[in-house]
Design an enzyme around this catalytic site. Structure first.
Site, PDB file in Angstrom:
ATOM      1  CB  CYS A 112      -0.881  -0.064   1.252  1.00  0.00           C
ATOM      2  SG  CYS A 112      -1.951   1.353   1.426  1.00  0.00           S
ATOM      3  CB  CYS A 123     -12.055  11.787   4.956  1.00  0.00           C
ATOM      4  SG  CYS A 123     -12.119  11.834   3.161  1.00  0.00           S
ATOM      5  N   GLY A 166      -2.647  10.279   1.563  1.00  0.00           N
ATOM      6  CA  GLY A 166      -2.853  11.202   0.441  1.00  0.00           C
ATOM      7  C   GLY A 166      -3.979  10.822  -0.490  1.00  0.00           C
ATOM      8  CB  SER A 198      -8.052   3.977  -3.550  1.00  0.00           C
ATOM      9  OG  SER A 198      -9.164   4.297  -2.761  1.00  0.00           O
ATOM     10  CB  SER A 221     -13.375   6.401  -0.797  1.00  0.00           C
ATOM     11  OG  SER A 221     -12.146   5.723  -0.957  1.00  0.00           O
ATOM     12  CB  CYS A 339      -8.242   1.344   5.666  1.00  0.00           C
ATOM     13  SG  CYS A 339      -8.094   0.029   4.513  1.00  0.00           S
TER      14      CYS A 339
HETATM   15  N1  SAH Z   1      -7.526   9.118  -0.564  1.00  0.00           N
HETATM   16  C1  SAH Z   1      -7.843   7.854  -1.151  1.00  0.00           C
HETATM   17  C2  SAH Z   1      -6.947   6.709  -0.703  1.00  0.00           C
HETATM   18  C3  SAH Z   1      -6.590   6.608   0.775  1.00  0.00           C
HETATM   19  S1  SAH Z   1      -7.653   5.879   1.925  1.00  0.00           S
HETATM   20  C4  SAH Z   1      -9.296   7.520  -0.955  1.00  0.00           C
HETATM   21  O1  SAH Z   1      -9.976   8.232  -0.234  1.00  0.00           O
HETATM   22  O2  SAH Z   1      -9.774   6.575  -1.581  1.00  0.00           O
HETATM   23  C5  SAH Z   1      -7.989   4.240   1.468  1.00  0.00           C
HETATM   24  C6  SAH Z   1      -9.359   3.789   1.999  1.00  0.00           C
HETATM   25  O3  SAH Z   1      -9.395   3.784   3.435  1.00  0.00           O
HETATM   26  C7  SAH Z   1     -10.495   4.723   1.558  1.00  0.00           C
HETATM   27  O4  SAH Z   1     -11.565   3.982   1.039  1.00  0.00           O
HETATM   28  C8  SAH Z   1     -10.928   5.416   2.854  1.00  0.00           C
HETATM   29  O5  SAH Z   1     -12.273   5.790   2.802  1.00  0.00           O
HETATM   30  C9  SAH Z   1     -10.617   4.331   3.866  1.00  0.00           C
HETATM   31  N2  SAH Z   1     -10.452   4.837   5.247  1.00  0.00           N
HETATM   32  C10 SAH Z   1      -9.992   6.035   5.650  1.00  0.00           C
HETATM   33  N3  SAH Z   1      -9.974   6.110   6.997  1.00  0.00           N
HETATM   34  C11 SAH Z   1     -10.425   4.923   7.459  1.00  0.00           C
HETATM   35  C12 SAH Z   1     -10.613   4.369   8.761  1.00  0.00           C
HETATM   36  N4  SAH Z   1     -10.313   5.055   9.847  1.00  0.00           N
HETATM   37  N5  SAH Z   1     -11.082   3.102   8.844  1.00  0.00           N
HETATM   38  C13 SAH Z   1     -11.344   2.374   7.740  1.00  0.00           C
HETATM   39  N6  SAH Z   1     -11.154   2.836   6.487  1.00  0.00           N
HETATM   40  C14 SAH Z   1     -10.718   4.100   6.337  1.00  0.00           C
END
Ligand code: SAH
Length: 351
Positions: A112, A123, A166, A198, A221, A339
């Site tokens: 990753c 977010c 990022g 992603s 996402s 994640c």
């Molecule tokens: N910025 C990109 C990639 C990074 S996050 C994106 O938003 O897709 C990768 C995944 O992890 C995303 O689907 C995001 O929604 C999820 N994610 C972020 N924070 C998380 C958390 N605390 N628990 C579980 N998934 C999370």
């Protein structure tokens, strides 16, 4: 105070074949030396000039005077006690730090990669957001995370996901260049279908990605089933509303040969009701996709991960969905490698 490496040598990782050929020419060599260099650094994963046995000595001397192989310095790595998951901490030449993760599940090893230092998207449920945005990574800094992890672990890597720190589509050019370098069949040789990018849903960039017909897998996402629900946790929905996001997702899915992945972080009491599952089923029914549910990894905020019962009820509602559904059990949560858990508390090194 930021520690910046003082001799600023240009790094070789990140340069494509044409660029390595012109570097060779600039150092007084024939362009085929560029191909040999490419072979050493990408295909053979050798980073020591002295081991590049088919290169002439004076070329190697000139190379090492002006160039370094790696743009990143590996500072630390840690291993989960729960699963075969490792987290790596790297430093960029600007003194910033980033993290990457290697996870092994069955016979699949996935790396990753981070694409930015911090993130501007904000977010509410993601630890990286708390760092703010510090810097875009270069394509070399993105590829080097892969190269160094591969050298250190000697593990064959089956998949690469751009899901670390990022927002990849806010660093679009470098991310595509990095994916292209990771894909090159005469180099690192990761198949198109083994690389997933992603995005949080940067609508114009998804359109661009579709128009350019890139063949890497795309994940979006979604994390909410209505504009209001999504807005509560993802302020970016103000700029790119859910309806527009679903439109571009549909356009991509119709054009691409690869099934679109929809990621959906399940947060207790926020988007995990059975009603939400039903709405989600409707929203996605005409989009060629697969749904990946990610039970929330707690990061010290007020959000909670739903109980297994609630996750199962959500899944039950989706049993007759027109698309496949999987649940991603995040790996390495004991070392904050799951994640949304990647974040550097101390942003720069003090010397
Ligand atoms: N910025 C990109 C990639 C990074 S996050 C994106 O938003 O897709 C990768 C995944 O992890 C995303 O689907 C995001 O929604 C999820 N994610 C972020 N924070 C998380 C958390 N605390 N628990 C579980 N998934 C999370």
């Amino acid at each position: 105070m930021r520690y910046v490496q003082n001799e600023e040598k240009v790094s070789l990782i990140g340069q494509n074949l044409t660029e390595l050929q012109s570097i060779s020419e600039q150092l007084g060599e024939k362009p085929f030396r560029g191909r040999q260099l490419y072979d050493w650094i990408y295909r053979k994963n050798i980073d020591n000039h002295n081991l590049m046995t088919n290169l002439p000595g004076d070329f190697k001397t000139k190379l090492s005077e002006r160039y370094k192989v790696h743009p990143l310095v590996l500072l630390h790595h840690s291993e989960s006690k729960q699963e075969p998951t490792k987290k790596f901490l790297f430093q960029t030449s600007s003194g910033h730090m980033i993290e990457s993760v290697l996870m092994r599940v069955g016979n699949r090893s996935t790396i990753c990669l981070s694409t930015q230092v911090g993130c501007a998207v904000d977010c509410q449920f993601c630890a990286t957001a708390q760092m703010g945005f510090l810097k875009n990574l270069t394509s070399g800094e993105i590829v080097d995370q892969f190269s160094q992890i591969r050298s250190l672990t000697h593990e064959p890597v089956s998949n690469i996901v751009f899901m670390g720190m990022g927002e990849p589509f806010l660093n679009y050019k470098a991310v595509i260049q990095a994916a292209d370098l990771l894909h090159q069949p005469d180099g690192i040789n990761m198949g198109f279908g083994r690389i997933t990018i992603s995005t949080v849903g940067i609508v114009p960039k998804i359109r661009q990605y579709t128009a350019e017909a890139h063949r890497y897998k795309l994940a979006i996402s979604l994390n909410g089933v209505s504009q209001e629900q999504r807005l509560e946790i993802m302020p970016i929905s103000k700029v790119y509303p859910l309806s527009d996001l679903l439109t571009v997702a549909r356009e991509y899915a119709a054009k691409s040969k690869k099934r679109l992945t929809i990621e959906y972080v399940l947060i207790e009491g926020l988007n995990d009701a059975s009603e939400d599952a039903k709405t989600l089923k409707g929203l996605l029914q005409n989009i060629r996709c697969k749904l990946n549910l990610i039970p929330y990894n707690e990061i010290g905020s007020s959000f909670r991960r739903p109980s297994d019962d609630r996750i199962n009820s959500f899944l039950t509602q989706l049993e007759d969905a027109s698309f496949p559904v999987t649940v991603r059990r995040s790996k390495g949560t004991d070392i904050d490698a799951g994640c949304g858990q990647l974040a550097i508390k101390e942003k720069t090194i003090h010397v």
